[in-house]
Design a protein around this motif. Structure first.
Motif, PDB file in Angstrom:
ATOM      1  N   LEU A 189       0.800  -1.224   0.000  1.00 27.03           N
ATOM      2  CA  LEU A 189       0.000   0.000   0.000  1.00 27.03           C
ATOM      3  C   LEU A 189       0.837   1.281   0.000  1.00 27.03           C
ATOM      4  CD1 LEU A 189      -2.834   1.309   0.132  1.00 27.03           C
ATOM      5  CD2 LEU A 189      -2.628   1.215   2.631  1.00 27.03           C
ATOM      6  N   PRO A 190       1.896   1.410   0.814  1.00 27.80           N
ATOM      7  CA  PRO A 190       2.650   2.670   0.776  1.00 27.80           C
ATOM      8  C   PRO A 190       3.150   3.021  -0.621  1.00 27.80           C
ATOM      9  CG  PRO A 190       3.259   1.406   2.702  1.00 27.80           C
ATOM     10  CD  PRO A 190       2.416   0.507   1.862  1.00 27.80           C
ATOM     11  N   GLU A 191       3.668   2.049  -1.351  1.00 27.05           N
ATOM     12  CA  GLU A 191       4.174   2.331  -2.691  1.00 27.05           C
ATOM     13  C   GLU A 191       3.040   2.690  -3.642  1.00 27.05           C
ATOM     14  OE1 GLU A 191       7.016   3.004  -5.618  1.00 27.05           O
ATOM     15  OE2 GLU A 191       7.135   2.872  -3.429  1.00 27.05           O
ATOM     16  N   ARG A 192       1.914   2.037  -3.514  1.00 30.21           N
ATOM     17  CA  ARG A 192       0.759   2.388  -4.355  1.00 30.21           C
ATOM     18  C   ARG A 192       0.300   3.816  -4.080  1.00 30.21           C
ATOM     19  NH1 ARG A 192      -2.234  -2.066  -6.752  1.00 30.21           N
ATOM     20  NH2 ARG A 192      -1.218  -4.060  -6.283  1.00 30.21           N
ATOM     21  N   LEU A 193       0.251   4.199  -2.804  1.00 32.01           N
ATOM     22  CA  LEU A 193      -0.155   5.570  -2.490  1.00 32.01           C
ATOM     23  C   LEU A 193       0.887   6.566  -2.977  1.00 32.01           C
ATOM     24  CD1 LEU A 193      -1.579   5.115   1.132  1.00 32.01           C
ATOM     25  CD2 LEU A 193      -2.854   5.283  -1.011  1.00 32.01           C
ATOM     26  N   ARG A 194       2.143   6.220  -2.851  1.00 30.79           N
ATOM     27  CA  ARG A 194       3.211   7.123  -3.305  1.00 30.79           C
ATOM     28  C   ARG A 194       3.100   7.393  -4.808  1.00 30.79           C
ATOM     29  NH1 ARG A 194       8.209   7.798  -0.765  1.00 30.79           N
ATOM     30  NH2 ARG A 194       7.931   5.812   0.356  1.00 30.79           N
ATOM     31  N   ARG A 195       2.790   6.334  -5.556  1.00 33.74           N
ATOM     32  CA  ARG A 195       2.703   6.460  -7.016  1.00 33.74           C
ATOM     33  C   ARG A 195       1.343   6.927  -7.499  1.00 33.74           C
ATOM     34  NH1 ARG A 195       5.393   1.134  -9.828  1.00 33.74           N
ATOM     35  NH2 ARG A 195       7.185   0.832  -8.414  1.00 33.74           N
ATOM     36  N   GLY A 196       0.351   6.912  -6.616  1.00 33.67           N
ATOM     37  CA  GLY A 196      -1.011   7.168  -7.072  1.00 33.67           C
ATOM     38  C   GLY A 196      -1.541   6.035  -7.916  1.00 33.67           C
ATOM     39  N   ALA A 197      -1.074   4.811  -7.664  1.00 29.60           N
ATOM     40  CA  ALA A 197      -1.474   3.641  -8.450  1.00 29.60           C
ATOM     41  C   ALA A 197      -2.842   3.131  -8.006  1.00 29.60           C
ATOM     42  CB  ALA A 197      -0.433   2.531  -8.286  1.00 29.60           C
ATOM     43  N   ALA A 198      -3.450   2.358  -8.872  1.00 28.30           N
ATOM     44  CA  ALA A 198      -4.743   1.748  -8.539  1.00 28.30           C
ATOM     45  C   ALA A 198      -4.572   0.753  -7.394  1.00 28.30           C
ATOM     46  CB  ALA A 198      -5.307   1.037  -9.762  1.00 28.30           C
ATOM     47  N   LEU A 199      -5.635   0.599  -6.606  1.00 27.35           N
ATOM     48  CA  LEU A 199      -5.626  -0.318  -5.469  1.00 27.35           C
ATOM     49  C   LEU A 199      -6.414  -1.584  -5.795  1.00 27.35           C
ATOM     50  CD1 LEU A 199      -6.294   2.091  -2.462  1.00 27.35           C
ATOM     51  CD2 LEU A 199      -4.105   1.456  -3.486  1.00 27.35           C
ATOM     52  N   ASN A 200      -5.935  -2.718  -5.266  1.00 30.05           N
ATOM     53  CA  ASN A 200      -6.743  -3.937  -5.310  1.00 30.05           C
ATOM     54  C   ASN A 200      -8.004  -3.722  -4.493  1.00 30.05           C
ATOM     55  OD1 ASN A 200      -4.620  -5.369  -6.626  1.00 30.05           O
ATOM     56  ND2 ASN A 200      -3.668  -5.822  -4.652  1.00 30.05           N
ATOM     57  N   GLU A 201      -9.103  -4.306  -4.943  1.00 33.91           N
ATOM     58  CA  GLU A 201     -10.351  -4.251  -4.192  1.00 33.91           C
ATOM     59  C   GLU A 201     -10.397  -5.396  -3.185  1.00 33.91           C
ATOM     60  OE1 GLU A 201     -12.964  -2.170  -4.042  1.00 33.91           O
ATOM     61  OE2 GLU A 201     -11.809  -0.801  -5.322  1.00 33.91           O
ATOM     62  N   PRO A 202     -10.685  -5.113  -1.919  1.00 30.71           N
ATOM     63  CA  PRO A 202     -10.777  -6.195  -0.934  1.00 30.71           C
ATOM     64  C   PRO A 202     -12.014  -7.056  -1.155  1.00 30.71           C
ATOM     65  CG  PRO A 202     -11.398  -4.101   0.069  1.00 30.71           C
ATOM     66  CD  PRO A 202     -10.912  -3.784  -1.318  1.00 30.71           C
ATOM     67  N   ASP A 203     -11.897  -8.324  -0.814  1.00 32.20           N
ATOM     68  CA  ASP A 203     -12.990  -9.287  -0.947  1.00 32.20           C
ATOM     69  C   ASP A 203     -13.594  -9.545   0.432  1.00 32.20           C
ATOM     70  OD1 ASP A 203     -14.720 -11.365  -1.418  1.00 32.20           O
ATOM     71  OD2 ASP A 203     -13.155 -12.849  -1.853  1.00 32.20           O
ATOM     72  N   PRO A 204     -14.750  -8.948   0.756  1.00 40.48           N
ATOM     73  CA  PRO A 204     -15.322  -9.119   2.099  1.00 40.48           C
ATOM     74  C   PRO A 204     -15.589 -10.568   2.474  1.00 40.48           C
ATOM     75  CG  PRO A 204     -16.408  -7.319   0.934  1.00 40.48           C
ATOM     76  CD  PRO A 204     -15.549  -8.024  -0.078  1.00 40.48           C
ATOM     77  N   ALA A 205     -15.814 -11.435   1.508  1.00 40.08           N
ATOM     78  CA  ALA A 205     -16.115 -12.836   1.812  1.00 40.08           C
ATOM     79  C   ALA A 205     -14.929 -13.548   2.459  1.00 40.08           C
ATOM     80  CB  ALA A 205     -16.529 -13.573   0.542  1.00 40.08           C
ATOM     81  N   THR A 206     -13.735 -12.983   2.316  1.00 36.30           N
ATOM     82  CA  THR A 206     -12.546 -13.634   2.878  1.00 36.30           C
ATOM     83  C   THR A 206     -11.944 -12.837   4.031  1.00 36.30           C
ATOM     84  OG1 THR A 206     -11.090 -12.523   1.266  1.00 36.30           O
ATOM     85  CG2 THR A 206     -11.989 -14.673   0.646  1.00 36.30           C
ATOM     86  N   PHE A 207     -12.661 -11.859   4.556  1.00 37.20           N
ATOM     87  CA  PHE A 207     -12.110 -11.040   5.645  1.00 37.20           C
ATOM     88  C   PHE A 207     -11.810 -11.879   6.882  1.00 37.20           C
ATOM     89  CE2 PHE A 207     -13.994  -6.606   4.458  1.00 37.20           C
ATOM     90  CZ  PHE A 207     -13.142  -6.546   3.373  1.00 37.20           C
ATOM     91  N   TYR A 208     -12.763 -12.724   7.283  1.00 39.19           N
ATOM     92  CA  TYR A 208     -12.678 -13.389   8.583  1.00 39.19           C
ATOM     93  C   TYR A 208     -12.639 -14.904   8.411  1.00 39.19           C
ATOM     94  CZ  TYR A 208     -14.228  -8.748   9.915  1.00 39.19           C
ATOM     95  OH  TYR A 208     -14.332  -7.391  10.055  1.00 39.19           O
ATOM     96  N   GLY A 209     -11.529 -15.505   8.784  1.00 41.18           N
ATOM     97  CA  GLY A 209     -11.394 -16.945   8.708  1.00 41.18           C
ATOM     98  C   GLY A 209     -11.081 -17.417   7.298  1.00 41.18           C
ATOM     99  N   GLY A 210     -10.754 -18.710   7.204  1.00 43.66           N
ATOM    100  CA  GLY A 210     -10.455 -19.278   5.902  1.00 43.66           C
ATOM    101  C   GLY A 210      -8.985 -19.609   5.739  1.00 43.66           C
ATOM    102  N   ASP A 211      -8.583 -19.734   4.471  1.00 39.58           N
ATOM    103  CA  ASP A 211      -7.212 -20.135   4.163  1.00 39.58           C
ATOM    104  C   ASP A 211      -6.452 -18.958   3.565  1.00 39.58           C
ATOM    105  OD1 ASP A 211      -8.306 -19.939   1.609  1.00 39.58           O
ATOM    106  OD2 ASP A 211      -8.412 -22.114   1.299  1.00 39.58           O
ATOM    107  N   GLU A 212      -5.497 -19.260   2.684  1.00 42.43           N
ATOM    108  CA  GLU A 212      -4.648 -18.217   2.113  1.00 42.43           C
ATOM    109  C   GLU A 212      -5.400 -17.284   1.174  1.00 42.43           C
ATOM    110  OE1 GLU A 212      -3.972 -21.417   2.164  1.00 42.43           O
ATOM    111  OE2 GLU A 212      -2.016 -21.737   3.123  1.00 42.43           O
ATOM    112  N   ARG A 213      -6.532 -17.738   0.629  1.00 44.97           N
ATOM    113  CA  ARG A 213      -7.280 -16.913  -0.314  1.00 44.97           C
ATOM    114  C   ARG A 213      -7.828 -15.664   0.381  1.00 44.97           C
ATOM    115  NH1 ARG A 213     -11.273 -21.502  -2.254  1.00 44.97           N
ATOM    116  NH2 ARG A 213     -10.951 -21.966  -0.044  1.00 44.97           N
ATOM    117  N   GLY A 214      -7.596 -14.536  -0.242  1.00 45.59           N
ATOM    118  CA  GLY A 214      -8.014 -13.273   0.349  1.00 45.59           C
ATOM    119  C   GLY A 214      -7.185 -12.878   1.558  1.00 45.59           C
ATOM    120  N   TYR A 215      -6.040 -13.532   1.716  1.00 42.52           N
ATOM    121  CA  TYR A 215      -5.180 -13.272   2.863  1.00 42.52           C
ATOM    122  C   TYR A 215      -3.750 -12.967   2.419  1.00 42.52           C
ATOM    123  CZ  TYR A 215      -3.316 -13.861   7.622  1.00 42.52           C
ATOM    124  OH  TYR A 215      -2.716 -13.675   8.847  1.00 42.52           O
TER     125      TYR A 215
END
Length: 371
Positions: free
Chosen positions: A333-359
């Motif tokens: 994130l710091p480098e993306r903000l520094r460059r004004g680059a586009a951000l990945n969209e977070p996936d709410p379905a993977t916020f809490y619990g689960g495996d490596e996906r969305g983590y």
């Protein structure tokens, strides 16, 4: 350190002296509960990878970490009260430090926001008063209505303070650079601070000074382990999460912040009012109202983007900004903000619990460009 000690009109990517640490910039990773600890509530390999990926943060504040088994409030959140947990966290901090990062541990006890099924021997959760919050606890069997907590006896409070002290000691053993006391979001210390959840009539209830007593005693216990320049504390003056309210939040939190101003901490971390707070009737006090009361480093958090963070720092409203969901989905994130680059969209379905996906599979800029 006071705000005026920084260079004139600092920016989001200006260095910051934060207590004992010098941050290369002011983009901080907020504490983010992800419910992915291993058996025994021990950090495991994918937790190491997750934090290592985000080591470019000016500072990482760990996910909330329970200081005692009684402090557990959600499935698979990490602890800091067993040797195995300390060893697990040591693997995390070693990885973050090897990648050039800095990391604080957030010390946590959920209080009434638990459920007997999560408590040792199935006992009732503890709280300042026996007031059942509205809403549901998240358990291993899914959402279940909160139950009425048990009010702590005055004689039990020293044990609670000792739990935080041991958590602070274990955080040192685990290699953290400092600790943050979680006094926000409707958890135990916040429950003592606010009169909507604290109806006690002893030395820990009633007046604002009495309701501040346990949070400040916990802070002082932590300061017996860590120097003040390696300790922060988090407050949520407008927060309604976990059925929280206060009859006079400006007075309650103004008094608390004035008291904290005397400790010369590394920082004070304030949550901004969010739309969900407004929907639940919060007076929605912007954190800038509290800036004149606190002369040390002020971190702010909630719903900031890059330009908003830059503006908050440039006008002296804040010294650093903690980013939550955007850091969850953007390890760089710091480098993306520094460059004004586009951000990945977070996936709410993977916020809490689960495996490596969305983590640990959100791409960094170089990875995204290669696709």
């Amino acid at each position: 350190m006071t705000n005026s000690d920084n260079q004139d009109q600092p920016g989001l990517f200006s260095p910051l002296r934060l207590g004992a640490l010098t941050l290369p910039h002011r983009v901080v990773m907020a504490p983010l509960t992800r419910n992915r600890a291993g058996p025994g509530f021990v950090p495991r390999a994918m937790n190491v990878a997750y934090y290592r990926q985000r080591a470019s943060a000016g500072l990482i504040i760990s996910e909330a970490t329970q200081v005692t088994p009684e402090g557990l409030g959600y499935p698979d959140t990490p602890g800091i009260h067993s040797p195995e947990q300390v060893a697990g966290w040591r693997r995390v901090t070693d990885a973050v430090h090897a990648a050039g990062g800095r990391m604080y541990l957030q010390l946590w006890h959920v209080g009434r926001i638990s459920h007997p099924s999560l408590q040792p021997e199935g006992k009732a959760p503890v709280a300042p008063s026996a007031i059942r919050p509205e809403g549901e606890a998240m358990t291993y069997d899914g959402p279940r209505p909160f139950e009425t907590p048990r009010a702590l006896d005055a004689g039990e409070i020293p044990d609670v303070i000792a739990q935080y002290r041991r958590g602070a000691e274990n955080a040192r053993a685990a290699g953290f650079d400092g600790v943050e006391v979680h006094n926000a979001n409707g958890y135990l210390l916040d429950q003592f601070l606010r009169d909507g959840s604290n109806r006690r009539t002893d030395a820990y209830g009633g007046s604002v000074d009495n309701r501040m007593r346990l949070p400040l005693e916990v802070l002082e216990a932590v300061l017996g382990v860590w120097p003040a320049d390696r300790v922060g504390i988090r407050l949520s003056p407008s927060g309604t999460m976990n059925d929280m309210r206060d009859s006079d939040p400006r007075t309650t939190f103004g008094s608390m912040i004035r008291a904290l101003d005397e400790y010369d901490l590394a920082y004070l971390h304030l949550m901004e009012p969010m739309e969900s707070d407004r929907r639940h009737g919060s007076p929605a006090i912007p954190t800038r109202e509290f800036r004149p009361l606190y002369h040390g480093n002020l971190l702010v958090n909630a719903e900031y983007d890059g330009p908003g963070a830059q503006a908050a720092i440039a006008d002296g409203h804040a010294d650093a900004v903690a980013f939550g969901r955007s850091f969850l989905a953007n390890p760089d994130l710091p480098e993306r903000l520094r460059r004004g680059a586009a951000l990945n969209e977070p996936d709410p379905a993977t916020f809490y619990g689960g495996d490596e996906r969305g983590y640990i599979d959100y791409p960094a800029l170089a990875e995204a460009a290669a696709v």
